[in-house]
Design a protein around this motif. Sequence first.
Motif, PDB file in Angstrom:
ATOM      1  N   GLY A   4      32.191 -13.142 -23.586  1.00  0.00           N
ATOM      2  CA  GLY A   4      33.544 -12.657 -23.298  1.00  0.00           C
ATOM      3  C   GLY A   4      33.591 -11.438 -22.391  1.00  0.00           C
ATOM      4  N   ARG A   5      32.430 -10.927 -21.993  1.00  0.00           N
ATOM      5  CA  ARG A   5      32.443  -9.763 -21.094  1.00  0.00           C
ATOM      6  C   ARG A   5      32.123 -10.161 -19.666  1.00  0.00           C
ATOM      7  NH1 ARG A   5      29.682  -4.661 -24.162  1.00  0.00           N
ATOM      8  NH2 ARG A   5      29.832  -5.646 -26.197  1.00  0.00           N
ATOM      9  N   ASP A   6      32.755  -9.475 -18.718  1.00  0.00           N
ATOM     10  CA  ASP A   6      32.462  -9.708 -17.304  1.00  0.00           C
ATOM     11  C   ASP A   6      31.311  -8.798 -16.888  1.00  0.00           C
ATOM     12  OD1 ASP A   6      34.484 -11.638 -16.671  1.00  0.00           O
ATOM     13  OD2 ASP A   6      35.938 -10.030 -16.976  1.00  0.00           O
ATOM     14  N   VAL A   7      30.266  -9.419 -16.382  1.00  0.00           N
ATOM     15  CA  VAL A   7      29.056  -8.675 -16.023  1.00  0.00           C
ATOM     16  C   VAL A   7      28.731  -8.937 -14.546  1.00  0.00           C
ATOM     17  CG1 VAL A   7      26.592  -8.367 -16.535  1.00  0.00           C
ATOM     18  CG2 VAL A   7      28.191  -8.897 -18.395  1.00  0.00           C
ATOM     19  N   ALA A   8      28.376  -7.869 -13.837  1.00  0.00           N
ATOM     20  CA  ALA A   8      27.934  -8.002 -12.445  1.00  0.00           C
ATOM     21  C   ALA A   8      26.416  -7.991 -12.424  1.00  0.00           C
ATOM     22  CB  ALA A   8      28.483  -6.839 -11.618  1.00  0.00           C
ATOM     23  N   VAL A   9      25.802  -9.110 -12.014  1.00  0.00           N
ATOM     24  CA  VAL A   9      24.343  -9.162 -11.892  1.00  0.00           C
ATOM     25  C   VAL A   9      24.011  -8.976 -10.421  1.00  0.00           C
ATOM     26  CG1 VAL A   9      22.296 -10.627 -12.097  1.00  0.00           C
ATOM     27  CG2 VAL A   9      24.034 -10.649 -13.904  1.00  0.00           C
ATOM     28  N   TRP A  10      23.174  -8.003 -10.110  1.00  0.00           N
ATOM     29  CA  TRP A  10      22.838  -7.758  -8.703  1.00  0.00           C
ATOM     30  C   TRP A  10      21.382  -7.368  -8.544  1.00  0.00           C
ATOM     31  CZ3 TRP A  10      22.257  -2.634  -6.442  1.00  0.00           C
ATOM     32  CH2 TRP A  10      22.456  -1.580  -7.350  1.00  0.00           C
ATOM     33  N   ARG A  11      20.875  -7.559  -7.335  1.00  0.00           N
ATOM     34  CA  ARG A  11      19.465  -7.304  -7.082  1.00  0.00           C
ATOM     35  C   ARG A  11      19.332  -6.219  -6.011  1.00  0.00           C
ATOM     36  NH1 ARG A  11      14.929 -10.426  -8.341  1.00  0.00           N
ATOM     37  NH2 ARG A  11      16.201 -12.259  -8.789  1.00  0.00           N
ATOM     38  N   THR A  12      18.493  -5.247  -6.304  1.00  0.00           N
ATOM     39  CA  THR A  12      18.281  -4.144  -5.363  1.00  0.00           C
ATOM     40  C   THR A  12      17.361  -4.612  -4.227  1.00  0.00           C
ATOM     41  OG1 THR A  12      16.288  -3.334  -6.423  1.00  0.00           O
ATOM     42  CG2 THR A  12      18.377  -2.509  -7.300  1.00  0.00           C
ATOM     43  N   ASP A  67      31.310  -5.342 -15.068  1.00  0.00           N
ATOM     44  CA  ASP A  67      31.926  -5.677 -13.777  1.00  0.00           C
ATOM     45  C   ASP A  67      33.260  -4.953 -13.630  1.00  0.00           C
ATOM     46  OD1 ASP A  67      32.523  -6.789 -11.371  1.00  0.00           O
ATOM     47  OD2 ASP A  67      32.727  -8.848 -12.094  1.00  0.00           O
ATOM     48  N   ARG A  68      33.220  -3.622 -13.683  1.00  0.00           N
ATOM     49  CA  ARG A  68      34.459  -2.872 -13.695  1.00  0.00           C
ATOM     50  C   ARG A  68      34.169  -1.452 -13.221  1.00  0.00           C
ATOM     51  NH1 ARG A  68      37.306   0.380 -17.078  1.00  0.00           N
ATOM     52  NH2 ARG A  68      39.552   0.091 -16.898  1.00  0.00           N
ATOM     53  N   CYS A  69      34.866  -1.053 -12.172  1.00  0.00           N
ATOM     54  CA  CYS A  69      34.725   0.322 -11.679  1.00  0.00           C
ATOM     55  C   CYS A  69      35.478   1.254 -12.623  1.00  0.00           C
ATOM     56  CB  CYS A  69      35.282   0.421 -10.253  1.00  0.00           C
ATOM     57  SG  CYS A  69      35.215   2.102  -9.597  1.00  0.00           S
ATOM     58  N   PRO A  70      34.829   2.357 -13.056  1.00  0.00           N
ATOM     59  CA  PRO A  70      35.504   3.238 -14.022  1.00  0.00           C
ATOM     60  C   PRO A  70      36.731   3.952 -13.431  1.00  0.00           C
ATOM     61  CG  PRO A  70      33.423   4.192 -13.289  1.00  0.00           C
ATOM     62  CD  PRO A  70      33.472   2.806 -12.729  1.00  0.00           C
ATOM     63  N   HIS A  71      36.835   3.975 -12.097  1.00  0.00           N
ATOM     64  CA  HIS A  71      37.944   4.686 -11.464  1.00  0.00           C
ATOM     65  C   HIS A  71      39.275   3.999 -11.716  1.00  0.00           C
ATOM     66  CE1 HIS A  71      40.105   5.758  -7.473  1.00  0.00           C
ATOM     67  NE2 HIS A  71      40.410   6.662  -8.391  1.00  0.00           N
ATOM     68  N   ARG A  72      39.374   2.713 -11.340  1.00  0.00           N
ATOM     69  CA  ARG A  72      40.648   2.005 -11.466  1.00  0.00           C
ATOM     70  C   ARG A  72      40.505   0.605 -12.058  1.00  0.00           C
ATOM     71  NH1 ARG A  72      44.781   3.990  -8.099  1.00  0.00           N
ATOM     72  NH2 ARG A  72      44.902   6.163  -8.669  1.00  0.00           N
ATOM     73  N   GLY A  73      39.356   0.303 -12.623  1.00  0.00           N
ATOM     74  CA  GLY A  73      39.206  -0.988 -13.305  1.00  0.00           C
ATOM     75  C   GLY A  73      39.011  -2.183 -12.390  1.00  0.00           C
ATOM     76  N   THR A  74      38.692  -1.937 -11.108  1.00  0.00           N
ATOM     77  CA  THR A  74      38.480  -3.047 -10.171  1.00  0.00           C
ATOM     78  C   THR A  74      37.126  -3.707 -10.420  1.00  0.00           C
ATOM     79  OG1 THR A  74      39.629  -1.657  -8.594  1.00  0.00           O
ATOM     80  CG2 THR A  74      38.541  -3.616  -7.710  1.00  0.00           C
ATOM     81  N   ARG A  75      37.069  -5.023 -10.208  1.00  0.00           N
ATOM     82  CA  ARG A  75      35.799  -5.734 -10.348  1.00  0.00           C
ATOM     83  C   ARG A  75      34.790  -5.255  -9.305  1.00  0.00           C
ATOM     84  NH1 ARG A  75      34.537 -10.653 -12.699  1.00  0.00           N
ATOM     85  NH2 ARG A  75      36.252 -11.678 -13.761  1.00  0.00           N
ATOM     86  N   LEU A  76      33.603  -4.874  -9.757  1.00  0.00           N
ATOM     87  CA  LEU A  76      32.563  -4.436  -8.815  1.00  0.00           C
ATOM     88  C   LEU A  76      31.991  -5.600  -8.020  1.00  0.00           C
ATOM     89  CD1 LEU A  76      30.780  -1.795 -11.044  1.00  0.00           C
ATOM     90  CD2 LEU A  76      32.070  -1.357  -8.945  1.00  0.00           C
ATOM     91  N   THR A  77      32.114  -6.829  -8.550  1.00  0.00           N
ATOM     92  CA  THR A  77      31.586  -7.986  -7.803  1.00  0.00           C
ATOM     93  C   THR A  77      32.393  -8.259  -6.534  1.00  0.00           C
ATOM     94  OG1 THR A  77      32.747  -9.332  -9.437  1.00  0.00           O
ATOM     95  CG2 THR A  77      30.362  -9.230  -9.615  1.00  0.00           C
ATOM     96  N   LEU A  78      33.543  -7.604  -6.355  1.00  0.00           N
ATOM     97  CA  LEU A  78      34.268  -7.724  -5.081  1.00  0.00           C
ATOM     98  C   LEU A  78      33.686  -6.770  -4.042  1.00  0.00           C
ATOM     99  CD1 LEU A  78      37.999  -7.767  -6.324  1.00  0.00           C
ATOM    100  CD2 LEU A  78      36.608  -9.714  -5.636  1.00  0.00           C
ATOM    101  N   GLY A  79      32.797  -5.885  -4.484  1.00  0.00           N
ATOM    102  CA  GLY A  79      32.297  -4.825  -3.619  1.00  0.00           C
ATOM    103  C   GLY A  79      31.053  -5.218  -2.841  1.00  0.00           C
ATOM    104  N   THR A  80      30.266  -4.198  -2.490  1.00  0.00           N
ATOM    105  CA  THR A  80      29.115  -4.400  -1.615  1.00  0.00           C
ATOM    106  C   THR A  80      27.841  -3.918  -2.304  1.00  0.00           C
ATOM    107  OG1 THR A  80      30.634  -3.760   0.138  1.00  0.00           O
ATOM    108  CG2 THR A  80      28.342  -3.990   0.761  1.00  0.00           C
ATOM    109  N   ASN A  81      26.760  -4.652  -2.082  1.00  0.00           N
ATOM    110  CA  ASN A  81      25.427  -4.261  -2.554  1.00  0.00           C
ATOM    111  C   ASN A  81      24.650  -3.832  -1.315  1.00  0.00           C
ATOM    112  OD1 ASN A  81      22.721  -4.279  -3.224  1.00  0.00           O
ATOM    113  ND2 ASN A  81      22.749  -6.306  -4.197  1.00  0.00           N
ATOM    114  N   ASN A  82      24.328  -2.537  -1.219  1.00  0.00           N
ATOM    115  CA  ASN A  82      23.594  -2.093  -0.022  1.00  0.00           C
ATOM    116  C   ASN A  82      22.100  -1.973  -0.283  1.00  0.00           C
ATOM    117  OD1 ASN A  82      23.204   0.295  -1.352  1.00  0.00           O
ATOM    118  ND2 ASN A  82      24.261   1.599   0.127  1.00  0.00           N
ATOM    119  N   GLY A  83      21.650  -2.499  -1.419  1.00  0.00           N
ATOM    120  CA  GLY A  83      20.220  -2.486  -1.711  1.00  0.00           C
ATOM    121  C   GLY A  83      19.834  -1.393  -2.691  1.00  0.00           C
TER     122      GLY A  83
END
Lengths: 232, 282
Positions: free
Chosen positions: A29-37, A47-63
């Motif tokens: 039941g939780r949304d999780v962002a899985v990412w690779r460095t 999967d939630r930015c603490p600032h405004r609750g936006t999904r981090l999976t919409l964002g960018t992985n810069n490594g």
Amino acid sequence: MTSGVSAWHAVVRAHEAAAGEIVPVRLLGRDVAVWRTGCGAVKAWDDRCPHRGTRLTLGTNNGTQLICRYHGWRFDAGTAQCTHVPAHPTQTPPRKACVASYRCVERYGLVWVSLGDGGDAPDIAALNGDHPSFTVRSVTFDAAVDEVERALAERDAATAPNRGIMTATLSLAERDVPVVYALHPQSPERTTLHGVLRSDATGAERVRLLRAHHDRMKALRRHLHADVVGVG
Amino acid sequence: MHDPIDDFVRNHWHVVGATDELRHAHERRTRLLGTPLRIIDGRRVQREAGAELPVRERFGYLWTTLGDGSADLFDFAEFHEADRRSFNGASMAVATSAGRAVENFVDFGHFPFVHPGVLGDPAHADVPPYEVRADAREVVATRCQSYQPRAAALSGEALQVEYAYRIPHPFCALLYKTNPIDTTRCDVIGLFVQPLDEERVCAHMLLSLLDDATSTTEIRDFQQTIFGQDKPILQSQRPLRLPLDPRAELPMRCDALSLAYRRWLHERGVTYGVIPINAAAV
């Protein structure tokens, strides 16, 4: 392995979470962002930015960081702490600007996440040692994890050496191939099966194995969704 | 059953559509605050059961209320200037609360990241201090400075623009933007959010512009592109309802307007589509 939230759960095939990717998965039941460095480490974050609750999976992985799509906040791979708020570039971000992170390991060609303390990393006897193996396409059912577990046991004589893991065989004319299913409870009503086949088959034999797996999943789906689609 | 609609929201006038677009249909169905409504001939609004609701036309939109219709509806002087073009730029369904939609509209800190190359530039993302004041009628922010590579459909070049915002209604906001040609005057953009229910809205965007060179179609395309960039962000936010407790999320100095808006809603007793302070987590 322990049960419930502290257990290890396979959530995605390792190669699907390639370098530079951020994959949204659901676990219990939780949304999780899985990412690779960039160094190849896998991470599992809320999967939630603490600032405004936006999904981090919409964002960018810069490594080395995840960057939120909404306001460009940057979160460090190592600490999950915000290191940069572009609106206030000279200010040190508050300590509370930190993403909740979960334990995450890569093993047997799958990415495993524990929402709790995890305990020891997942250990599946059938896949240990030097046996060659490969993962097959994951399949999702609109059914609770116990229903999937029961159906696999009844229909395919699968046994459960560890909680959340079922082993069975895929029978071809030449031989029986051991197959391990990792049960992934997305929510109380939705379960994904991640399969690992212990085989070095290539070419036509591999195609026959994949077809056998596919047929089993199709039959399982028909069985589990009988109530929904009205066929048995 | 507990009525989720607070008095402040119930007694306000809310947009149910652009009059130009409603005129073409004999009967149109919509919802407001969870209540199914019928719009007849683009002029009358009825509940499903047939009871007639009060209506007003303003800014090219049809407004109605679930209250008795005695409440004021805000105005802005610029709309009445003779050399201005005003039209509905977009009516967009978004699966979020009205408060989240308003907050996105008044938040210029997201421009560099959600609208890069158009309304903002990640290399110029800092938000200098701006002024915020609030009274019983509205929340106002002034001297909001933003670096814009392409500040409006007609301006091809980068500009340091100054914005002002007004929030004169729980679910409506106005943006005043210095006109790129006549810098003594403002283009005004209004966001009028129609709450379909607590977690679904139709956001109507009024454009009131001094620009007479760009076609309506071009301007609409531009606004709808912008809106389309915001929509997935808005729909991804959790919780969908706007948390009014300042500690619920992590406001920074650049969020002063959003904080003031949340406080203003709290002080007016708004509960619809928000998470009130002290409420258990939803």
